[in-house]
Enzyme design. Structure first.
Site, PDB file in Angstrom:
ATOM      1  N   HIS A  82       0.834 -15.910   3.413  1.00 28.33           N
ATOM      2  CA  HIS A  82       0.449 -14.610   3.961  1.00 28.33           C
ATOM      3  C   HIS A  82       0.416 -14.707   5.483  1.00 28.33           C
ATOM      4  CE1 HIS A  82      -1.144 -10.695   2.708  1.00 28.33           C
ATOM      5  NE2 HIS A  82      -1.732 -10.675   3.885  1.00 28.33           N
ATOM      6  N   ASP A 161      -9.619  -3.929  -1.436  1.00 32.56           N
ATOM      7  CA  ASP A 161      -8.883  -4.224  -0.197  1.00 32.56           C
ATOM      8  C   ASP A 161      -7.857  -3.134   0.089  1.00 32.56           C
ATOM      9  OD1 ASP A 161      -7.914  -5.732   2.088  1.00 32.56           O
ATOM     10  OD2 ASP A 161      -6.124  -5.988   0.873  1.00 32.56           O
ATOM     11  N   ARG A 168      -9.045   1.088   7.454  1.00 29.90           N
ATOM     12  CA  ARG A 168      -9.161   0.389   8.749  1.00 29.90           C
ATOM     13  C   ARG A 168      -8.076   0.794   9.714  1.00 29.90           C
ATOM     14  NH1 ARG A 168      -8.330  -5.396   7.005  1.00 29.90           N
ATOM     15  NH2 ARG A 168      -8.020  -5.778   9.219  1.00 29.90           N
ATOM     16  N   SER A 183      -9.925  -9.435   3.751  1.00 29.28           N
ATOM     17  CA  SER A 183      -8.753  -8.713   3.257  1.00 29.28           C
ATOM     18  C   SER A 183      -7.707  -9.703   2.736  1.00 29.28           C
ATOM     19  CB  SER A 183      -8.169  -7.870   4.405  1.00 29.28           C
ATOM     20  OG  SER A 183      -6.868  -7.460   4.118  1.00 29.28           O
ATOM     21  N   LYS A 187      -7.157 -10.867  -1.641  1.00 26.95           N
ATOM     22  CA  LYS A 187      -5.864 -10.685  -2.325  1.00 26.95           C
ATOM     23  C   LYS A 187      -5.349 -12.013  -2.866  1.00 26.95           C
ATOM     24  CE  LYS A 187      -3.640  -8.565   1.140  1.00 26.95           C
ATOM     25  NZ  LYS A 187      -4.286  -7.676   2.078  1.00 26.95           N
TER      26      LYS A 187
END
Ligand code: URA
Length: 429
Positions: A82, A161, A168, A183, A187
């Site tokens: 990520h 999320d 956000r 966040s 995930k």
């Protein structure tokens, strides 16, 4: 318990209990807490921060807000990767097929663009037909059959999320360590991988502006990962200038496809090789990072990495032909240098804003993305430039692009002296 008391507690900079955090996350996920209450809560977290225990509790509550996947029947080792977000960051699209071409299972749930940063899901959706919303069963089947699946956040996995992330983006709360860490890690925990490499970006085009902040975020996510049984490595990368040449959804798909066929920009190559070589190490397929890099280049040269990408696109209903023939925007306009010298700065933040102006990202949560718009950067930091030479091309479906052009020109600082060498990888944590 009630949400107004919880909001006022955080507003007054007091520590929230696990139960209060769970109450907020569960209530917001179910729609019992409104968007405006959640916005107040998120803003209070943004302003006052959270300590490690609160961030850990927030992450776990978000991970448990929906289903959590168990992928242990597929393999002992499931890889995820990520990025904390950047401008022109197409690294996931290149690294994941490479890893799958080694026979290492890849299960990846990505996000949409956030603020000025692009999102892998928006990029993949620029491929006609590509579905990022397949069922979790199909997601698992794809990993079993072709060794890779790349999906968006489903309403079942970490739904809290999904809601907070979109919120956000619209209330100027993107660049916050507790919010980013929870966040990303919620995930990752929900998606079921047990080995994770995080690309933690830092610089003016990233949420973390300084290396210290990026390192703090890395250390925190590594700690949360380990607590959840996910072996985690963070690669801190430089996002002072965009990565690669393309910024914008289809344009980045095209650049990723070229990279997988062996035509990689130097900065992209360094980041891809570093991240992929660590993933191979985590997967137990080689401790020597330099040897891993050689093996990765072989996978690219043999065509195996690109083939894996086409398999992924096909399996998720995308048009493979599009990868070598992307649709172009209506207007392609050069931005030319007004002075000669060396590119001293190419501010990723300004380029990100310029791409938003073109429609490549969202200004509001409900905005539609213009997939073909974006920017191709012909000159990067350290490059020599002649007066009148093309710095960048704007790809736009709008005719009036004067303001965007000016923004791009402002992003470039050209100086007569050659700047110091730009470092792409800043640290490994
Ligand atoms: N990526 C995420 O998934 N979440 C963030 O907050 C930032 C980047």
């Amino acid at each position: 318990m009630n949400i107004i008391e919880i909001i006022s507690k955080k507003r007054d900079n007091k520590k929230l209990s696990k139960e209060e955090i769970e109450y907020f996350i569960n209530g917001y996920t179910k729609g019992e807490i409104t968007d405006y209450q959640a916005a107040a809560m998120v803003m209070a977290i943004y302003i006052n921060g959270m300590d490690y225990e609160e961030i850990k509790d927030l992450t776990i509550a978000m991970a448990n807000s929906g289903e959590t996947l168990d992928l242990s029947d597929i393999s002992k080792t499931i890889i995820d990767k990520h990025s904390s977000g950047g401008v022109g960051d197409k690294i996931t699209l290149i690294v994941m097929p490479i890893i799958a071409s080694f026979g290492i299972p890849v299960a990846k749930m990505s996000g949409r663009g956030l603020g000025i940063t692009g999102g892998t899901i928006d990029k993949l959706e620029s491929i006609p037909g590509y579905r990022t919303d397949i069922s979790l069963e199909e997601f698992k089947n794809n990993i079993k059959e072709i060794g890779i699946s790349l999906i968006g956040q489903t309403k079942d996995l970490a739904p809290a999320d999904k809601k907070i992330y979109a919120l956000r983006d619209t209330i100027a709360c993107t660049d916050s360590i507790p919010l980013i860490a929870s966040s990303i890690m919620s995930k990752k925990i929900a998606a079921g991988a047990n080995k994770l490499v995080l690309e933690v970006t830092c610089g003016n085009g990233a949420f973390m502006k300084s290396q210290e902040e990026a390192e703090e975020l890395s250390t925190l996510m590594k700690k949360i990962g380990e607590l959840a049984g996910i072996e985690t490595i963070c690669v801190v990368t430089n996002m002072d200038q965009p990565i690669g040449k393309a910024v914008g959804n289809s344009l980045e798909i095209e650049e990723a496809a070229h990279a997988l066929k062996g035509k990689m920009e130097e900065d992209v190559k360094q980041v891809v090789l570093t991240i992929a070589s660590y993933i191979i190490k985590l997967a137990g397929q080689g401790d020597n990072l330099e040897e891993n890099k050689e093996k990765i280049l072989e996978k690219i040269q043999s065509g195996a990495a690109y083939e894996k990408f086409t398999q992924l696109v096909e399996k998720q209903y995308g048009e493979v032909e599009y990868l070598s023939n992307i649709q172009k925007a209506k207007y392609i306009v050069p931005v030319k240098a007004e002075t000669e010298g060396y590119v001293e700065e190419l501010q990723a933040e300004e380029i990100g804003k310029a791409s938003l102006m073109l429609g490549a990202g969202r200004q509001k949560k409900e905005d539609e993305i213009d997939h073909t718009s974006g920017i191709i950067l012909e000159k990067k930091i350290g490059d020599k430039v002649e007066k009148g030479e093309v710095l960048a091309y704007i790809h736009s479906n709008k005719e009036d692009i004067e303001e965007t052009k000016q923004k791009i020109l402002n992003a470039y600082m050209i100086d007569l002296e050659k700047p110091e060498e730009y470092k792409h990888i800043l640290n490994i944590i």
